[in-house]
Design an enzyme around this catalytic site. Structure first.
Site, mmCIF file in Angstrom:
data_model
loop_
_atom_site.group_PDB
_atom_site.id
_atom_site.type_symbol
_atom_site.label_atom_id
_atom_site.label_comp_id
_atom_site.label_asym_id
_atom_site.label_seq_id
_atom_site.Cartn_x
_atom_site.Cartn_y
_atom_site.Cartn_z
ATOM 1 N N SER A 72 0.838 -1.194 0.000
ATOM 2 C CA SER A 72 0.000 0.000 0.000
ATOM 3 C C SER A 72 0.874 1.246 0.000
ATOM 4 C CB SER A 72 -0.912 0.099 1.242
ATOM 5 O OG SER A 72 -1.910 -0.878 1.204
ATOM 6 N N SER B 275 -2.438 -3.686 -3.193
ATOM 7 C CA SER B 275 -1.858 -2.450 -2.677
ATOM 8 C C SER B 275 -2.951 -1.395 -2.516
ATOM 9 C CB SER B 275 -0.771 -1.964 -3.649
ATOM 10 O OG SER B 275 -0.010 -0.931 -3.073
ATOM 11 N N ASP C 46 -3.747 1.940 -2.483
ATOM 12 C CA ASP C 46 -3.093 3.181 -2.891
ATOM 13 C C ASP C 46 -4.100 4.317 -2.837
ATOM 14 O OD1 ASP C 46 -1.057 1.412 -3.314
ATOM 15 O OD2 ASP C 46 -1.126 1.519 -5.501
#
Lengths: 338, 338, 338, 338
Positions: D230, D268, D270
């Site tokens: 992340s 991830s 984001d």
């Protein structure tokens, strides 16, 4: 009609056997209720089935009707379209603690979560019960999330219980309500559970009548419902829908709220989540077959709110604030008006 | 009540002077109507003011209640939050032609658009009038967009006119309807115009009553409303809102539709757009002041649809399909039932 | 390296047999190109397969990186997750005409579309070629959409052809580019086609080098790329993805654009669409298997743009504006710098 | 170049005086760091100014690049476009506790929050540091959120500190990084702070070179970065942007990540958030003036990640997992390769 039949509203679709969300096979609901003076609050958990949801997640979709709200879990639900934990409902200030509680619950089932395994995405939703409950007491603990989950059963209490303990609705006592609808075309059931804490009294419509003003006359002391309300709507179905389709279904709760007089007020965090208990793929279910499910979602939401209003018992709590029960008000009105 | 007062519904908020979208100062509406056998269609244009909107755009926001629709212009409206052209409404197959027409209209005002200047973003919205109108005839031309815009006036026709010519609503004749609400708290007006083409007859609720079945008995020949319906809702306000706030306002149309029995059906492209005629900044308008505007948006949409239903006259068109007028049906029911 | 190998960039993943979108079985591309003085424009069509897509739609998803754009069809694509027509690309002012053309194409295959059948949702996307082409001439006709579709083939031209005829990219000649990547883990192919019309020269990065300034020295007359650019990215895959997953894949084009120096400029309508040619359900494809597809989507987009830049030939058009070809510039730089 | 200049990357825009987010006047950052064997984690707080943000909120906007994440606060931020608390960053399992901590912090400033006043919307964002830190220890407490907030200063530590203590990035040690860019056209500054925990080593690009494989040779023991990474990107600016514009700015972080080799991996989370410290209205700031801010946002994000990588010191933690520092690896490579 209230006097003789003790019901409100004209449903057009057929309810399931118990008219509850648990008419969808496997779905259970559990409550933890706190009733101690200024502390009038609780936790409610919707448990979709007996599976380990982290290992065997369900497809899910959500709709934010109005985002004045502090939900946890919607970002990942939107991205991946799955539900990895039971759904936990409570008051606004408690979502942090309950998130931690659900993480611990998931760890108990999956010891390597957040270590070798990915992290889990708890779904924790809230309404503001600050009128009847002192949220600043932070009375709910992490373990109460687990208690609500593990005590879930298909035959569950409604009204002023669990997360619904301190909730208000149209200036009356709100709380937990439920309904279900059977869709013959799909041989499927849609179940709805609401945590109802929204609406201003003047806007209340029952059976299409703007009944708010009459109700107002019956309330000895009218405390305006604060605009920091909210409603959480949880829908379950055994129809094998995709997450995109479940989002479409969830969204229709907004039409049902409108029928009661709601306009999704500025300060009301109105959020709906729908999940499917079916694991098989659903790509063959063309969206045109959703029609009756969408209709059921609107009506099911409307009647789940009515159920919350009718099941709720009066509660006096924080700073001696009180909310009366709609059923008492209707009894009173029936006596005085006729 | 219909017989004596010729109105339906119980408004809670105060309408503006003419109960039209043009109660918002400067807003005008223009129509081009085609009524030639199989061709029962048209164009309607909402013109916000007399400015060159490409040079002096208005803030705007949109909400897609259900996206079974072919709008043009929403992507850029979402990104930039502005309206650069009048809003043009018509049937589904005609949005391409009308887009080109609006581009030409903008070029006539701004000769370097798409050359030295950026391109313009026309806003063209549609409903499917294929039951009463043969869309495959492509009867509308590019220039009719300009005709509708340039013929706009504040005192405009409603019902079976313009884009509303071929529209159906709850199995009855739909079309163009309008309403307005005055918000004393903000000294502002919210105006609504709808192109109503949605809903199935069984679902129709008037004044909270599920009247669909009664209406059905009055229709000599009931043709089910096809699921390819839709409703376009256009809102105008002189309150100085930001595009984010206008999106919140537009979205409340969904609550209003719910009150009439709609559940935003699968095949119904239900889209709302709101714009502000105020140019001054609005950051000082805290969102908590939106409350009455949100309430007005829901009620305004509900009553604009009722206006469309009541103003509509019966139309027979493509393949001899017919839609009756609600006012005729209500007159008939009043005679037979009483 | 350019001089000897005639390639740019270091791909990490394996291209398909022809490094084109047509490496996805069944996908074809067709062009109509206009090259007449001030008129430097055209139409390109991506045809997913030989099926009647209205009857047998494909799953699809879209991502709007920056919405300064006038796409048609995204609203319904987002709601239903399906593609019902070939995808048509062109200049901004022509999307209306091409929409009508695609509707006519669909009618030719489905005579009751918009009558007994629902309406069709054409997907028409655009960039602004107003620097090299006089968009106000409206040179493209409705039938050219059909011509582009029916002339599609798997072995298609790139560079300054079709919709790419008048496009600019990083101040150089842009246009149509393509690439493909094979994903061994899924035994699947991802194909990409771009209509590249974005980027300012100073921002251009090739193989990680900010080469914009050098290129500037090679341009006899530097005309700044106008901010009214855009890029359309179309992705095809034979992996059986859901519409939600396809949206995730499409979105990764943004990472690929970043690698070339783009920051998705204010005036650039950067839109990506991905579709799957697989009809079987994909619910068993857990999202964790998407990893390599996401990686391929970013890289595939980056290399499709490089392909557009390298395949483009110089064009002189409207008002004698000219865009040079990157390959010519690189040849010149190789001569002068070494 | 690394050896002599100790920097990486070629910035095109001008950094602010300290190249930190605190170049935006008033912004401070505070850390709480835990470094005890298996416990390698912490909290970081971005404090926009000295105001009571509940009383005097700032405009803010957010962008979810990839939603495999458990943020708290985004739903209300999207709806209302304001920031009501400092922004708190930490590990995934701790967001619940830190939410409660921030609520308590807000109560300390506003005693009637959640009682007579509405509830507050904490913004708590996370990355998964489960490789170096045992998240199941739940080592962070509610009060640490307050500690991080109250210890904030403009001159703050970066690298393996605060929430960055246990983070990994491209298989190396990640953590807290920052940058700033000055925009002469607007006389405004954009500051960026990242919590960098994303990327797989093979994908790493430095100065456009795919350096991942070289770095791999330098790592004695290569542990693949888990896909549960992340990155959180926080942007501050003194330009008077609306929440819509701030969302546009925040989104450009995705282009910056692409330049480093990221493709916003499946696992991830984001997420980017941008806020403006300006209180005056910004409607006069036409979006065309955003151009340089968008460019700065992409570049600022890219360089903030590079800063995190270069400032990070090696950390050994949970189960003896280790992440090396990029600066050490570059030193080693410089020695061995040359």
């Amino acid at each position: 009609r209230w006097q003789t039949q003790r019901t409100i509203g004209y449903p057009q679709l057929q309810p399931g056997p118990t008219n509850r969300i648990s008419d969808v096979h496997g779905v259970k609901v559990g409550h933890v209720t706190l009733n101690e003076g200024d502390i009038q609050t609780g936790v409610s958990a919707i448990v979709p089935n007996d599976d380990n949801l982290f290992v065997k997640p369900l497809r899910a979709g959500a709709a934010v009707l109005n985002g004045f709200a502090k939900p946890i879990g919607l970002t990942q639900l939107d991205e991946l379209g799955i539900l990895q934990t039971p759904i936990v409902l409570s008051n606004t200030f408690s979502v942090g603690r309950l998130y931690t509680g659900v993480v611990r619950y998931s760890i108990s089932q999956n010891p390597e979560v957040g270590r070798e395994l990915a992290t889990v995405n708890p779904l924790v939703l809230e309404c503001n019960d600050g009128f009847l409950n002192d949220q600043q007491a932070f009375a709910l603990t992490e373990s109460m999330a687990v208690d609500a989950i593990t005590s879930a059963q298909s035959d569950f209490a409604r009204g002023s219980v669990g997360a619904g303990r301190g909730m208000s609705c149209f200036g009356l006592k709100g709380g937990i309500g439920t309904s279900s609808r059977y869709i013959p075309e799909l041989d499927a059931t849609l179940g709805v559970l609401v945590l109802a804490n929204f609406g201003r009294l003047q806007a209340l419509h029952l059976e299409g009548l703007a009944i708010g003003e009459w109700v107002e006359t019956a309330l000895t002391e009218v405390a305006a419902q604060r605009d920091a309300g909210s409603i959480i709507i949880v829908m379950a179905t055994d129809a094998p829908l995709s997450s995109r389709q479940l989002r479409r279904v969830a969204k229709r709760s907004g039409a049902g709220l409108g029928r009661l007089g709601s306009y999704w007020g500025h300060g009301s965090g109105d959020i709906a989540v729908a999940f499917s208990t079916a694991h098989e793929a659903a790509h063959d279910l063309d969206d045109s077959h959703l029609e009756e499910l969408l209709c059921a979602a609107a009506e099911g939401c409307e009647f789940a709110v009515l159920d919350a209003l009718l099941q709720a018992r009066p509660v006096t709590g924080f700073r001696n604030h009180t909310r009366m029960a709609l059923s008492d008000v209707l009894d009173y009105l029936a006596t005085t008006i006729v």
